[in-house]
Design an enzyme around this catalytic site. Structure first.
Site, PDB file in Angstrom:
ATOM      1  N   LYS A  68      35.731  40.238  43.277  1.00 45.45           N
ATOM      2  CA  LYS A  68      36.599  39.677  42.451  1.00 45.45           C
ATOM      3  C   LYS A  68      36.076  39.740  40.770  1.00 45.45           C
ATOM      4  O   LYS A  68      35.161  38.930  40.660  1.00 45.45           O
ATOM      5  CB  LYS A  68      37.317  38.415  42.598  1.00 45.45           C
ATOM      6  CG  LYS A  68      38.577  38.207  41.376  1.00 45.45           C
ATOM      7  CD  LYS A  68      38.808  36.478  41.582  1.00 45.45           C
ATOM      8  CE  LYS A  68      39.730  36.204  40.435  1.00 45.45           C
ATOM      9  NZ  LYS A  68      39.078  36.258  39.031  1.00 45.45           N
ATOM     10  N   LEU A 102      39.879  32.059  43.519  1.00 46.18           N
ATOM     11  CA  LEU A 102      38.950  32.067  42.618  1.00 46.18           C
ATOM     12  C   LEU A 102      39.687  31.791  41.446  1.00 46.18           C
ATOM     13  O   LEU A 102      40.771  32.709  41.261  1.00 46.18           O
ATOM     14  CB  LEU A 102      38.074  33.258  42.604  1.00 46.18           C
ATOM     15  CG  LEU A 102      37.160  33.131  43.735  1.00 46.18           C
ATOM     16  CD1 LEU A 102      36.220  34.700  43.907  1.00 46.18           C
ATOM     17  CD2 LEU A 102      36.024  32.059  43.696  1.00 46.18           C
ATOM     18  N   ASP A 103      39.199  31.050  40.379  1.00 41.61           N
ATOM     19  CA  ASP A 103      40.057  31.134  38.912  1.00 41.61           C
ATOM     20  C   ASP A 103      39.945  32.374  38.214  1.00 41.61           C
ATOM     21  O   ASP A 103      39.252  33.253  38.437  1.00 41.61           O
ATOM     22  CB  ASP A 103      39.330  29.867  38.001  1.00 41.61           C
ATOM     23  CG  ASP A 103      39.107  28.657  38.683  1.00 41.61           C
ATOM     24  OD1 ASP A 103      39.988  28.165  39.472  1.00 41.61           O
ATOM     25  OD2 ASP A 103      38.165  27.847  38.509  1.00 41.61           O
ATOM     26  N   TYR A 104      40.855  32.225  37.425  1.00 41.46           N
ATOM     27  CA  TYR A 104      40.941  33.510  36.475  1.00 41.46           C
ATOM     28  C   TYR A 104      39.705  33.971  35.821  1.00 41.46           C
ATOM     29  O   TYR A 104      39.573  35.156  35.580  1.00 41.46           O
ATOM     30  CB  TYR A 104      42.071  33.081  35.135  1.00 41.46           C
ATOM     31  CG  TYR A 104      42.382  34.509  34.612  1.00 41.46           C
ATOM     32  CD1 TYR A 104      43.388  35.482  34.958  1.00 41.46           C
ATOM     33  CD2 TYR A 104      42.022  34.546  33.275  1.00 41.46           C
ATOM     34  CE1 TYR A 104      43.576  36.398  34.178  1.00 41.46           C
ATOM     35  CE2 TYR A 104      42.208  35.657  32.321  1.00 41.46           C
ATOM     36  CZ  TYR A 104      43.249  36.602  32.924  1.00 41.46           C
ATOM     37  OH  TYR A 104      43.673  37.763  32.288  1.00 41.46           O
ATOM     38  N   THR A 106      36.646  33.291  36.986  1.00 51.24           N
ATOM     39  CA  THR A 106      35.605  33.147  37.902  1.00 51.24           C
ATOM     40  C   THR A 106      35.743  34.352  38.849  1.00 51.24           C
ATOM     41  O   THR A 106      36.497  34.800  39.058  1.00 51.24           O
ATOM     42  CB  THR A 106      35.647  31.929  38.815  1.00 51.24           C
ATOM     43  OG1 THR A 106      35.811  30.687  38.057  1.00 51.24           O
ATOM     44  CG2 THR A 106      34.544  31.976  39.815  1.00 51.24           C
TER      45      THR A 106
END
Length: 271
Positions: A68, A102-104, A106
């Protein structure tokens, strides 16, 4: 015979929890009869199961790894119109969904699957699935901060479980730290570092259970290898379904190309 919610998750209709909600709402029918009991079992090969009147189809199990990038949200769709990780999955015909988030901001390893039972196990605290992150943090991280992270840090939602911490590089301006956690709280790693006085500048997940990111580039994805497949189900204490991956598909065109070369060589010798 399996529980209906498990069958619905395996069919890719919804997660196990969402499937339970569908059953309780009276949207699921078994052999023409509406079912509202969560303990109801069925045989997906013999029984007719419908959701809102539409029959379900049991899909082949699909498991893959995505690298990602930042600036993507880890959801199937986004009401704000932001790019989602689903936009990166080219040539994946089956419905899959992210396992965890997963955070935006990260990046890193995101496991994606259509196996609802596997998903539930991997996200359940009971199975202690390691999640390894590489964090670039502001300032030179010292021994005291490392010890705090290792013991557990008090956050607004409670003290974190002990973490494994390895300092990879220290500098007055920024440090690089590898941290292993087994929880899945919202923005947990960022909050932990901020609590010890070292805000995160960059964050990447490099490992999830037995799965390792390695050299997969941002935005790329790949199927699990047979060894990863077996190790992942073992980590979740599940009997693995038959392996489904690209190996046999990849070999077939290669054999045809080699066969073509041999044919051309034989033709040249005859001439």
């Amino acid at each position: 015979m399996e529980r209906l919610q498990k069958i619905l998750a395996q069919a890719g209709v919804a997660s196990r929890r969402k499937a339970e909600e569908l059953i309780l709402a009276g949207k699921v029918a078994l052999n023409g009869e509406i079912v509202r009991e969560l303990g109801t079992k069925a045989n997906p090969e013999k029984d007719k199961i419908t959701v809102d009147g539409r029959p379900i189809t049991i899909q082949a199990t699909v498991n893959l790894i995505l690298h990602k990038p930042t600036s993507y949200v880890t959801t199937v769709s986004d009401p704000e119109g932001r790019r989602t990780v689903m936009d990166l999955l080219t040539d994946v015909n089956q419905r899959v969904y992210p396992v965890g988030r997963l955070d935006y901001d990260t990046s890193g390893l995101l496991f994606m699957s259509n196996d609802g039972e596997l998903t539930n196990r991997l996200l359940h605290p009971r199975y202690h699935v390691d999640k390894v992150y590489r964090a670039t943090v502001l300032g030179m991280i010292e021994k005291q901060a490392v010890e705090q992270l290792t013991r557990g840090v008090r956050l607004e939602d409670g003290v974190t479980a002990p973490a494994e911490v390895h300092v990879l590089r220290k500098h007055p301006l920024e440090s690089v730290v590898e941290i292993t956690i087994r929880e899945g709280r919202n923005r947990q790693v960022r909050r932990m570092f901020e609590a010890v006085g070292h805000p995160v500048k960059r964050l990447k997940r490099v490992q999830f259970g037995p799965l390792v990111l390695d050299d997969l580039k941002p935005g790329e994805w790949r199927w699990l290898t047979p060894d990863e497949w077996a190790a992942l189900y073992a980590a979740a204490d599940l009997e693995p379904p038959p392996y489904a991956g690209p190996i046999e598909k990849a070999r077939t065109p290669q054999k045809k190309r080699q066969s073509g070369k041999r044919q051309r060589a034989q033709t040249a010798r005859r001439r």
